[in-house]
Design an enzyme around this catalytic site. Structure first.
Site, mmCIF file in Angstrom:
data_model
loop_
_atom_site.group_PDB
_atom_site.id
_atom_site.type_symbol
_atom_site.label_atom_id
_atom_site.label_comp_id
_atom_site.label_asym_id
_atom_site.label_seq_id
_atom_site.Cartn_x
_atom_site.Cartn_y
_atom_site.Cartn_z
ATOM 1 N N HIS A 106 -12.399 -4.832 8.179
ATOM 2 C CA HIS A 106 -13.342 -4.492 7.011
ATOM 3 C C HIS A 106 -14.367 -3.505 6.982
ATOM 4 O O HIS A 106 -15.333 -3.694 6.271
ATOM 5 C CB HIS A 106 -13.807 -5.662 6.114
ATOM 6 C CG HIS A 106 -12.586 -6.598 5.945
ATOM 7 N ND1 HIS A 106 -12.031 -7.479 6.718
ATOM 8 C CD2 HIS A 106 -11.891 -6.704 4.781
ATOM 9 C CE1 HIS A 106 -11.049 -8.268 6.137
ATOM 10 N NE2 HIS A 106 -10.977 -7.794 4.936
ATOM 11 N N GLU B 57 0.807 -1.242 -0.079
ATOM 12 C CA GLU B 57 0.106 0.039 -0.030
ATOM 13 C C GLU B 57 0.780 1.301 -0.093
ATOM 14 O O GLU B 57 0.518 2.122 -0.794
ATOM 15 C CB GLU B 57 -1.012 -0.072 1.230
ATOM 16 C CG GLU B 57 -2.104 -1.072 1.086
ATOM 17 C CD GLU B 57 -1.900 -2.381 1.219
ATOM 18 O OE1 GLU B 57 -0.604 -2.707 1.667
ATOM 19 O OE2 GLU B 57 -2.723 -3.263 0.688
HETATM 20 C C1 LIG Z 1 -2.352 -4.114 4.240
HETATM 21 C C2 LIG Z 1 -3.380 -5.115 3.466
HETATM 22 N N1 LIG Z 1 -3.550 -4.862 2.305
HETATM 23 C C3 LIG Z 1 -4.646 -5.735 1.864
HETATM 24 C C4 LIG Z 1 -5.167 -6.643 2.524
HETATM 25 C C5 LIG Z 1 -6.354 -7.684 1.921
HETATM 26 N N2 LIG Z 1 -5.608 -8.954 1.750
HETATM 27 C C6 LIG Z 1 -6.012 -9.701 2.580
HETATM 28 S S1 LIG Z 1 -5.162 -11.270 2.196
HETATM 29 C C7 LIG Z 1 -4.527 -10.678 0.981
HETATM 30 C C8 LIG Z 1 -3.698 -11.470 0.175
HETATM 31 C C9 LIG Z 1 -2.535 -12.035 0.881
HETATM 32 O O1 LIG Z 1 -1.872 -13.001 0.155
HETATM 33 P P1 LIG Z 1 -0.792 -13.861 0.880
HETATM 34 O O2 LIG Z 1 0.224 -12.948 1.478
HETATM 35 O O3 LIG Z 1 -0.146 -14.532 -0.284
HETATM 36 O O4 LIG Z 1 -1.270 -14.779 1.926
HETATM 37 P P2 LIG Z 1 -2.433 -15.828 1.542
HETATM 38 O O5 LIG Z 1 -3.610 -15.150 1.572
HETATM 39 O O6 LIG Z 1 -2.081 -16.753 0.257
HETATM 40 O O7 LIG Z 1 -2.291 -16.845 2.829
HETATM 41 C C10 LIG Z 1 -4.973 -9.187 0.451
HETATM 42 C C11 LIG Z 1 -4.455 -8.563 -0.559
HETATM 43 C C12 LIG Z 1 -5.096 -6.667 3.888
HETATM 44 N N3 LIG Z 1 -5.585 -7.499 4.564
HETATM 45 N N4 LIG Z 1 -3.917 -5.764 4.455
#
Ligand SMILES: Cc1ncc(C[n+]2csc(CCOP(=O)(O)OP(=O)(O)O)c2C)c(N)n1
Ligand SMILES: [Mg+2]
Lengths: 370, 409
Positions: free
Chosen positions: A172, A102
């Site tokens: 959220h 971000e």
């Molecule tokens: C700072 C932030 N940005 C965006 C999100 C929304 N978000 C939640 S999980 C995710 C994907 C994360 O992917 P990864 O790190 O590969 O973990 P996985 O879900 O595959 O376990 C996103 C974009 C968030 N929770 N926090």
């Protein structure tokens, strides 16, 4: 209206640089009023809020070859489908996914915008704007000021879905407008409906100042209304009197206005109270004059927002209003806001400043001193 | 040799078994060890040593791992169903497919080692001593839930077992993990091994700026910190080749040594993490660990998980790499259990999970006062006289205040 509210600011803060801000807004207002006039002639179509937002970005990409859209998963349409179809239509080099970064997204937007590009970034949820806060507050908002007007990143818009959805829990659901509004140099906008969202987003994209555009995500699908299909802008820094009335002024913004409309209906239906309902639309810089004018007429004010009470933007509205309307006020100003708790999961319905809480406040100010 | 093949088995019949043939019950008294081959499960970066290529495992331990993993699997499937039945609302991220990672880490860790992870935390909570009813109860938003029903899916914590919880903000757990690693170093006794900290995060999270900040601190100060990347190949809908310029995540720490582990093989995870714990706990500084894993479900409940990856990929992983099928095969190959005994055990676990879910459903929602509790150290009591919540945040310190009688001292 915008200009006079800035004049108020100018009077209080005779600092260097105010001039710059005023000029910037002056330009916006002029172009916007022309745009708004054109809009009335437009055809309309029923659409929901995410489609309206999508259309605004579609127009921006079509009319401005420097415009790019980026954010987490936006090439696939994003979590709320706001960018649906845009990558296919305008190409992957103009609508693309970013890594999960971000602060990177916000800084990147500044870089592109500072050399004249239009940067439309998406922060997936407003709750995740905090990792980007440094870039927004320290870099984006101050670029013009700290470079003595050599540089600016006015062509940045950061969009972020905000607000309660019924079950979003801690991360959220939040509405961070007050944190952002504490930042001179930043424009903070929150639309209430598809039609205002489209017009305000187009203005935000074309505004000469960086804008954080907060979209009430509960309305993406549920709010449907006729929206002009063409290109139109709604002025920034200008509130809209949604309903005129004579007894109490109610001020709110964003998706929360649905709740306030309900409260106004109840006040009228149950007690015959005539409420004047004002949508601030732009949180910063906000339209002081419209609210002052209204409160001078009604003598009573209720400010309501979903974010927590303490240091919410309502506090700013109240402070300013008591200064301008001291002698017109007939009752203490009421703030009906989210509770001073982290945004709760199972207790959301208690947390929310719902229509009944607002109705209570409306009847309280009406009964005051009786 | 194929990773996970049985090398040898050392069996000792317990006295209690007597001359009876092992049945499901008798098997409990039947203690034995087996050695499994995990060669090919590791890749290293900037390391002179490496994990062992064989893992010795007792029957009890393997059974325990299987039990935990199958409970995780059933719990997540149940969550999916309960979500669809609208008994669980909000955001909910499932861990099925990744069970071997949390289970293997837990097997290698002492209870005093610190563990922090992302929002995908239901199963870490289980591994770190939670019950199915407390996890599911939290998802239902009930008072007996892990966090008193106040957090929901992303919010499980267990202080007694040094589990610092799930984190809703992607990447936010990692610098916190660094601080806990410092604490582990600070409180360790001279000459003794340190407890370590692990921060688990996703492939998507791996490029958050704060992770680099934490990595630098840990390396600079030689902290016993394991950066554990659960590489399930997607950050929401974006695959690693689209969101990361480096896909060898275990090399991402540059100067920091790295280890890549087959995260579908619970024995390899255990051995790899034993190695990492030994390395970091001995004062050699941090390590980057990459777990090659896969999530079967979509990112969260609103993601069907099939728009950005094809069904064949999911089916292929399920049929060739499933972490549970792997443990079951180990159990059978080592003659720890027969296929029928495993089936019986699965049946029992399924029943247990159902019972736990029923138990969770009986728990009430938290009482209203909970809304105002635990914001500050002192609970904010609702004011008398109808105001719901006191409109203050902080009281001035009158003793130090020069405003008290309107003039400066
Ligand atoms: C700072 C932030 N940005 C965006 C999100 C929304 N978000 C939640 S999980 C995710 C994907 C994360 O992917 P990864 O790190 O590969 O973990 P996985 O879900 O595959 O376990 C996103 C974009 C968030 N929770 N926090
Ligand atoms: Mg991932």
């Amino acid at each position: 209206m915008m200009l006079s509210s800035l004049r108020i600011a100018e009077r209080r803060l005779p600092i260097l640089g105010q001039q710059v801000v005023r000029r910037a807004f002056h330009q916006t207002v002029q172009r916007n009023s022309a745009g708004a006039a054109a809009a009335t002639a437009d055809e309309t179509r029923e659409m929901n809020l995410f489609t309206a937002v999508n259309q605004a970005m579609d127009i921006a990409l079509a009319s401005d070859p420097t415009a790019i859209i980026f954010g987490e998963d936006v090439a696939f349409g994003g979590v709320f489908r706001c960018t649906q179809g845009l990558a296919e239509k305008y190409g992957k080099d103009r609508v693309f996914n970013t890594p999960l970064s971000e602060n990177g997204i916000a800084g990147f937007a500044i870089g592109h915008a500072s050399v004249g590009g239009t940067a439309i970034g998406e922060i997936q949820f407003a709750d995740y704007i905090f990792p980007a806060f440094d870039q927004i507050v320290n870099e984006m908002a101050k670029f013009r000021y700290r470079s003595g007007n050599q540089w600016n990143c006015g062509n940045v818009v950061l969009r972020a879905p905000c607000g309660a959805v019924g079950h979003g829990g801690h991360y959220h659901s939040q509405s961070p407008e007050a944190y952002l509004a504490h930042t001179p140099g930043l424009v903070v906008v929150m639309p209430r409906s598809p039609k205002t969202a489209k017009g305000l987003l187009l203005s935000s994209i074309r505004s000469p100042d960086p804008v954080v555009f907060l979209e009430p995500k509960a309305l993406y699908r549920t709010a449907v209304e006729p929206v002009p299909t063409g290109d139109y802008e709604l002025p920034l820094g200008q509130a809209e009197v949604m309903r005129s009335g004579s007894d109490v002024t109610i001020v709110g913004w964003g998706g929360h206005l649905k709740v306030l409309e309900e409260a106004c209906d109840m006040a009228h239906g149950l007690h015959g109270i005539s409420c004047e309902l004002i949508d601030l639309q732009t949180i910063l810089p906000w339209d002081v004059d419209t609210v002052v004018e209204s409160v001078q007429k009604t003598g009573k004010l209720v400010v309501s927002h979903e974010a927590p009470l303490t240091c919410g933007f309502g506090a700013e509205v109240v402070a300013t209003l008591q200064e301008h309307c001291f002698l017109s006020l007939e009752a203490p100003i009421q703030r009906i806001c989210g509770l001073d708790t982290p945004f709760p999961l199972v207790f959301e319905k208690y947390y929310i400043p719902n229509a009944l809480k607002n109705l209570d406040a409306i009847t309280n100010v009406m009964d005051y001193g009786r | 040799m194929i990773a996970g093949t049985l090398l040898r088995r050392i069996a000792t019949r317990g006295a209690a078994v007597g001359g009876r043939l092992p049945s499901v019950n008798a098997a409990r008294y039947f203690s034995s060890n087996a050695t499994f081959d995990v060669e090919g499960s590791f890749e290293t970066h900037m390391l002179d040593t490496a994990p062992e290529t064989t893992v010795e495992c007792s029957k009890e331990e393997l059974l325990e791992m299987f039990e935990l993993m199958y409970t995780m699997r059933r719990m997540e499937i149940t969550c999916d169903n309960e979500y669809k039945a609208r008994n669980i609302r909000g955001f909910c991220h499932l861990y099925d497919g990744q069970e071997a990672v949390a289970t293997g880490i837990n097997a290698a860790f002492d209870p005093e080692d610190s563990w922090i992870t992302s929002y995908r935390c239901h199963c870490v909570a289980l591994a770190r001593g939670g019950s199915v009813s407390s996890v599911v109860g939290e998802l239902f938003g009930n008072i007996d839930g892990y966090s008193r029903g106040k957090g929901g899916s992303m919010h499980f914590y267990n202080k007694a077992n040094y589990f610092f919880g799930g984190a809703g903000i992607v990447g936010a757990q990692v610098p916190v993990g660094a601080g806990s690693a410092f604490a582990n170093k600070y409180k360790s006794k001279p000459g003794e091994k340190m407890n370590v900290s692990v921060a688990c995060f996703g492939d998507g999270a791996a490029n958050q700026g704060q992770i680099w900040e934490a990595a630098n601190m840990c390396n600079l100060w030689n902290l016993p910190m394991i950066f554990c990347i659960e590489n399930n190949r997607y950050g929401m809908g974006t695959s690693i080749d689209r969101h990361s310029s480096i896909q060898d995540y275990y090399k991402m720490g540059n100067e920091i040594p790295g280890l890549r582990i087959d995260g579908m093989n619970v024995l390899a995870v255990k051995e790899g993490m034993r190695f990492a714990k030994e390395y970091c706990g001995s004062g050699n500084g941090p390590m980057y660990v990459e777990m090659m894993t896969y999530r079967y479900h979509g990112h969260s409940m609103s993601d069907p998980g099939t728009t950005y990856r094809n069904r064949d990929e999911i089916a292929f992983t399920r049929s060739t790499k499933d972490p549970l099928e792997f443990v079951k095969k180990c159990l059978v190959d080592a003659e720890f259990m027969t296929a029928d005994e495993i089936k019986d055990m699965e049946k029992k676990i399924r029943k247990d999970v159902q019972k736990e879910v029923l138990k969770a459903k009986e728990s009430p929602v938290p009482p209203h006062e909970e809304l105002f509790k635990h914001i500050f150290a002192t609970n904010l009591e609702p004011r008398s006289g109808g105001i719901e919540y006191p409109p203050h945040i902080r009281m001035p310190n009158y003793e130090n205040s020069f405003w008290i009688d309107g003039k400066k001292e």
